[in-house]
Scaffold this active site. Structure first.
Site, PDB file in Angstrom:
ATOM      1  N   HIS A  97       0.864  -0.989   0.261  1.00 49.37           N
ATOM      2  CA  HIS A  97       0.086  -0.599  -0.187  1.00 49.37           C
ATOM      3  C   HIS A  97       1.138   0.974  -0.034  1.00 49.37           C
ATOM      4  O   HIS A  97       2.147   1.021   0.207  1.00 49.37           O
ATOM      5  CB  HIS A  97      -0.830   0.219   0.705  1.00 49.37           C
ATOM      6  N   HIS A  99       0.665   5.165   1.771  1.00 48.54           N
ATOM      7  CA  HIS A  99       0.306   6.506   2.167  1.00 48.54           C
ATOM      8  C   HIS A  99       0.567   8.173   1.411  1.00 48.54           C
ATOM      9  O   HIS A  99       1.298   8.171   0.842  1.00 48.54           O
ATOM     10  CB  HIS A  99       1.301   6.614   3.417  1.00 48.54           C
TER      11      HIS A  99
END
Ligand code: 5GP
Ligand code: ZN
Length: 129
Positions: A97, A99
């Protein structure tokens, strides 16, 4: 199944701010700054070292889109875009992922690079082996 796979499946609720065929964008449950978001591929990959090239591009395209969307709608002054790869770098959810950290005047986020006097030629030679 990992926590982000459960979010993708709808087994765990999340605050979605983006979705397409391959990617979701959600608010991070722990808001380091207002609007702190995560862009997550729907398919499980552990990290940047193992993600498929096309899915990586899908994620990064969504990162750009969501960064612009946040910038249009919150009084943001800048952004940090960040990926943690492996525990040593602070990765806690082992599903790739990115941020998005919106920055504001007087926010309390600290991202600090300390400078070290190292031999750049030696490092370059090692990396280019
Ligand atoms: P990492 O440390 O792996 O780079 O980041 C994982 C992020 O996922 C953390 O910032 C953490 O707050 C967030 N997170 C962990 N569990 C959940 C969850 O169930 N929902 C949401 N929205 N974020 C989560
Ligand atoms: Zn997963």
């Amino acid at each position: 199944m990992c926590v982000f796979c459960k979010i993708v499946n709808g087994e765990i609720p999340s605050k979605k701010i983006y979705e397409d065929e391959n990617v979701i964008g959600i608010l991070d449950i722990s808001q380091a700054t207002v609007g702190h978001s995560l862009i997550i591929p729907k398919k499980h990959y552990e990290n940047i070292l193992s993600i498929d090239d096309i899915d990586y591009l899908n994620v990064m395209k969504a990162v750009k889109l969501v960064t612009n969307k946040i910038g249009r709608n919150l009084p943001v002054k800048g952004f940090n875009i960040l990926n943690n790869c492996n525990e040593a770098a602070g990765q806690t959810v082992m599903h790739f992922h990115v941020h998005i950290l919106p920055r504001y005047d007087n926010d309390d986020l600290k991202i600090e690079f300390k400078s070290h006097e190292l031999d750049l030629d030696e490092i370059q030679t090692k990396i280019n082996l």
